[in-house]
Design a protein around this motif. Structure first.
Motif, mmCIF file in Angstrom:
data_model
loop_
_atom_site.group_PDB
_atom_site.id
_atom_site.type_symbol
_atom_site.label_atom_id
_atom_site.label_comp_id
_atom_site.label_asym_id
_atom_site.label_seq_id
_atom_site.Cartn_x
_atom_site.Cartn_y
_atom_site.Cartn_z
ATOM 1 N N PRO A 117 -29.044 3.203 -22.800
ATOM 2 C CA PRO A 117 -30.063 3.412 -21.785
ATOM 3 C C PRO A 117 -29.492 3.549 -20.387
ATOM 4 O O PRO A 117 -29.962 4.338 -19.593
ATOM 5 N N GLN A 118 -28.432 2.764 -20.077
ATOM 6 C CA GLN A 118 -27.821 2.867 -18.763
ATOM 7 C C GLN A 118 -27.208 4.247 -18.571
ATOM 8 O O GLN A 118 -27.330 4.851 -17.513
ATOM 9 N N ILE A 119 -26.548 4.742 -19.609
ATOM 10 C CA ILE A 119 -25.954 6.065 -19.522
ATOM 11 C C ILE A 119 -27.043 7.115 -19.326
ATOM 12 O O ILE A 119 -26.890 8.054 -18.559
ATOM 13 N N SER A 120 -28.172 6.957 -20.007
ATOM 14 C CA SER A 120 -29.263 7.913 -19.867
ATOM 15 C C SER A 120 -29.806 7.913 -18.445
ATOM 16 O O SER A 120 -30.115 8.963 -17.888
ATOM 17 N N ILE A 121 -29.926 6.737 -17.855
ATOM 18 C CA ILE A 121 -30.412 6.651 -16.479
ATOM 19 C C ILE A 121 -29.427 7.320 -15.529
ATOM 20 O O ILE A 121 -29.815 8.093 -14.643
ATOM 21 N N LEU A 122 -28.139 7.044 -15.701
ATOM 22 C CA LEU A 122 -27.129 7.679 -14.858
ATOM 23 C C LEU A 122 -27.141 9.192 -15.035
ATOM 24 O O LEU A 122 -26.980 9.949 -14.071
ATOM 25 N N VAL A 127 -28.439 14.522 -12.759
ATOM 26 C CA VAL A 127 -29.182 15.789 -12.831
ATOM 27 C C VAL A 127 -29.994 15.996 -11.558
ATOM 28 O O VAL A 127 -30.025 17.096 -10.987
ATOM 29 N N ILE A 128 -30.640 14.939 -11.098
ATOM 30 C CA ILE A 128 -31.439 15.032 -9.867
ATOM 31 C C ILE A 128 -30.546 15.341 -8.668
ATOM 32 O O ILE A 128 -30.879 16.184 -7.823
ATOM 33 N N ILE A 129 -29.395 14.669 -8.597
ATOM 34 C CA ILE A 129 -28.469 14.922 -7.482
ATOM 35 C C ILE A 129 -27.990 16.368 -7.505
ATOM 36 O O ILE A 129 -27.907 17.029 -6.457
ATOM 37 N N LEU A 130 -27.678 16.880 -8.696
ATOM 38 C CA LEU A 130 -27.220 18.267 -8.797
ATOM 39 C C LEU A 130 -28.311 19.237 -8.345
ATOM 40 O O LEU A 130 -28.028 20.210 -7.626
ATOM 41 N N ALA A 131 -29.552 18.970 -8.742
ATOM 42 C CA ALA A 131 -30.660 19.827 -8.309
ATOM 43 C C ALA A 131 -30.833 19.765 -6.789
ATOM 44 O O ALA A 131 -31.083 20.790 -6.139
ATOM 45 N N LEU A 132 -30.677 18.574 -6.219
ATOM 46 C CA LEU A 132 -30.785 18.440 -4.762
ATOM 47 C C LEU A 132 -29.658 19.185 -4.051
ATOM 48 O O LEU A 132 -29.869 19.785 -2.985
ATOM 49 N N LEU A 133 -28.465 19.148 -4.638
ATOM 50 C CA LEU A 133 -27.343 19.879 -4.041
ATOM 51 C C LEU A 133 -27.630 21.374 -4.007
ATOM 52 O O LEU A 133 -27.396 22.044 -2.987
ATOM 53 N N TYR A 134 -28.137 21.899 -5.114
ATOM 54 C CA TYR A 134 -28.472 23.322 -5.137
ATOM 55 C C TYR A 134 -29.550 23.646 -4.103
ATOM 56 O O TYR A 134 -29.520 24.703 -3.465
ATOM 57 N N ASN A 146 -17.024 20.720 6.555
ATOM 58 C CA ASN A 146 -16.579 19.572 5.756
ATOM 59 C C ASN A 146 -17.719 18.965 4.949
ATOM 60 O O ASN A 146 -17.502 18.444 3.850
ATOM 61 N N VAL A 147 -18.933 19.027 5.491
ATOM 62 C CA VAL A 147 -20.094 18.546 4.733
ATOM 63 C C VAL A 147 -20.319 19.432 3.514
ATOM 64 O O VAL A 147 -20.597 18.941 2.408
ATOM 65 N N VAL A 148 -20.189 20.733 3.713
ATOM 66 C CA VAL A 148 -20.345 21.661 2.587
ATOM 67 C C VAL A 148 -19.262 21.416 1.539
ATOM 68 O O VAL A 148 -19.535 21.420 0.331
ATOM 69 N N LEU A 149 -18.034 21.180 1.984
ATOM 70 C CA LEU A 149 -16.949 20.902 1.042
ATOM 71 C C LEU A 149 -17.212 19.611 0.269
ATOM 72 O O LEU A 149 -16.930 19.531 -0.935
ATOM 73 N N ALA A 150 -17.750 18.603 0.949
ATOM 74 C CA ALA A 150 -18.094 17.358 0.260
ATOM 75 C C ALA A 150 -19.177 17.607 -0.790
ATOM 76 O O ALA A 150 -19.126 17.048 -1.901
ATOM 77 N N MET A 151 -20.142 18.448 -0.453
ATOM 78 C CA MET A 151 -21.181 18.802 -1.423
ATOM 79 C C MET A 151 -20.575 19.531 -2.619
ATOM 80 O O MET A 151 -20.947 19.269 -3.773
ATOM 81 N N TYR A 152 -19.629 20.425 -2.362
ATOM 82 C CA TYR A 152 -18.972 21.139 -3.455
ATOM 83 C C TYR A 152 -18.181 20.177 -4.349
ATOM 84 O O TYR A 152 -18.143 20.334 -5.575
ATOM 85 N N GLY A 153 -17.527 19.195 -3.722
ATOM 86 C CA GLY A 153 -16.783 18.223 -4.514
ATOM 87 C C GLY A 153 -17.684 17.440 -5.451
ATOM 88 O O GLY A 153 -17.369 17.260 -6.640
ATOM 89 N N ALA A 154 -18.813 16.967 -4.919
ATOM 90 C CA ALA A 154 -19.776 16.259 -5.768
ATOM 91 C C ALA A 154 -20.341 17.181 -6.840
ATOM 92 O O ALA A 154 -20.546 16.778 -7.992
ATOM 93 N N HIS A 155 -20.554 18.430 -6.469
ATOM 94 C CA HIS A 155 -21.084 19.423 -7.406
ATOM 95 C C HIS A 155 -20.125 19.639 -8.577
ATOM 96 O O HIS A 155 -20.535 19.646 -9.744
ATOM 97 N N VAL A 156 -18.843 19.821 -8.267
ATOM 98 C CA VAL A 156 -17.850 20.060 -9.323
ATOM 99 C C VAL A 156 -17.829 18.897 -10.305
ATOM 100 O O VAL A 156 -17.832 19.092 -11.532
ATOM 101 N N TYR A 157 -17.823 17.683 -9.776
ATOM 102 C CA TYR A 157 -17.782 16.508 -10.654
ATOM 103 C C TYR A 157 -19.033 16.411 -11.522
ATOM 104 O O TYR A 157 -18.947 16.286 -12.754
ATOM 105 N N ILE A 158 -20.203 16.483 -10.902
ATOM 106 C CA ILE A 158 -21.441 16.262 -11.651
ATOM 107 C C ILE A 158 -21.669 17.375 -12.665
ATOM 108 O O ILE A 158 -22.007 17.118 -13.833
#
Length: 381
Positions: A117-122, A127-134, A146-158
């Motif tokens: 369940p914890q994994i499902s919540i994460l 998924v929500i964070i990725l949608a917000l990034l887009y 640099n803010v855009v690059l930080a967003m890209y970094g989070a995007h690549v990981y997620i």
């Protein structure tokens, strides 16, 4: 876009046929040079297949799964090494293990029951964070670079973690296979060694360890001795990883490599080797606290990624192309959901109409005969 989907399906049909050949023909050959010779055309074919796709997301998935993971697994298969040896008794298990980013694990009785369940919540949060990034990309022209690059970094990981997790679902659902996680919350790392060895893209780690790391350790033992043999092995692993990432990036952009991607991983390989060296020399009591070393590791990743890794996404328009594909996908999903909603409304209307008609007919059939005669006479019948 439809042509891309057709090419994607065709590529994977050809890949499955190729893996059937590996299962029925190559697996019967003795390990070593004969099996390697029989699989060489498959290696070349898997390197070629991603070139027939141009979509950023589809070519990225195909190149990573086939050109990297499948080829490395088949290379181990040539010498009767796991995960494909001994071959599973089921062909579909073999195809899943060879072509998907999965590694089987044994389920232990002590497994934590509250973890799924914890994994499902994460998963849902990511998924929500990725949608917000887009969504935020629509305003990136107003944001600092640099803010855009930080967003890209989070995007690549997620997106990488979500794609690998989704790719493992068919094997888990259809065959009931227990799969090891591909990521282990890398933002909780305590060191560079912990990040690369135990948290980030563990599927790649599990493939590079037997193919490159162990091989290089055996070679370097004769040169530097058993105490320091891990250092050249670590650097070699990162060199190979850098070259493979360079190949993945070429599949996406189709431009000549600038080798910044490779240098990013070489730099991290040297840093990990230095970290291992320090741990061998410095007593445990004198080492940095895990929180401090973890913060240093994350800071090192941020600096090197902004310097060498993330700018490549912007230089060749990979970011714009990926965002454009996402927008097309969202438009397609909206159209599909709209069609489904309209169909449901039509079915609901027809159902209510049929139900109302049935009720009306039922009431009329229950009327007494004199009421029916009165009703018909009032209509002039």
């Amino acid at each position: 876009m439809e042509n891309e989907h057709y090419n994607f399906i065709k590529v994977w049909i050809l890949a499955i046929i190729s893996l059937c050949y590996c299962y029925y023909i190559s697996s019967k050959l003795p390990k070593g040079i004969f099996k390697l010779f029989s699989l060489t055309p498959i290696f070349i074919f898997f390197l070629y297949l991603p070139l027939t796709i141009s979509s950023v997301h589809l070519v990225g998935i195909t190149a990573f799964f086939l050109s990297w993971l499948a080829n490395f697994k088949l290379l181990l298969f040539c010498f009767d090494q796991p995960p494909l040896s001994p071959p599973p008794s089921n062909l579909f298990h073999f195809i899943s293990l060879a072509s998907l980013p999965i590694k089987l694990k044994q389920k232990t009785p002590s497994q934590n029951k509250s973890k799924p369940p914890q994994i499902s919540i994460l998963f849902a949060i990511k998924v929500i964070i990725l949608a917000l990034l887009y969504h935020c990309y629509s305003y990136k022209q107003n944001l600092h670079k640099n803010v855009v690059l930080a967003m890209y970094g989070a995007h690549v990981y997620i997106e990488l973690e979500l794609n690998l997790a989704l790719a493992a679902i068919p094997a888990r659902a259809m065959f009931g296979l227990e799969i090891e996680p591909q990521f282990n919350e890398p933002y909780l790392t305590t060191s560079l060694q912990d990040f690369w060895g135990r948290r980030w893209n563990l599927m790649v780690t599990s493939i590079l360890r037997p193919t490159v790391y162990y091989t290089m350790r055996r070679i370097s033992t004769r040169l530097v001795g058993s105490r320091w043999t891990s250092l050249p092995a670590i650097i070699t692993v990162f060199v190979v990883s850098g070259l493979m990432h360079e190949l993945m990036y070429y599949y996406v952009t189709r431009v000549a490599p600038t080798w910044e991607m490779t240098w990013f991983f070489i730099l991290h390989g040297v840093a990990v080797a230095v970290e291992v060296l320090v741990k061998k020399v410095v007593p445990v009591k004198m080492r940095l606290h895990p929180v401090v070393s973890g913060a240093w590791a994350i800071g090192f990743h941020v600096v090197t990624a902004v310097w060498l890794f993330l700018p490549l996404l912007m230089r060749n328009g990979v970011d714009e192309k990926a965002i454009g594909e996402y927008c097309k996908l969202m438009d397609l999903l909206k159209g599909f959901l709209g069609t489904c909603l309209r169909s449901m409304q039509s079915f609901l209307f027809l159902g209510l109409t049929f139900w109302a008609g049935s009720v009306l007919v039922g009431h009329v059939s229950e009327w007494p005969a004199e009421h029916v005669a009165l009703s018909t006479s009032s209509l002039g019948v």
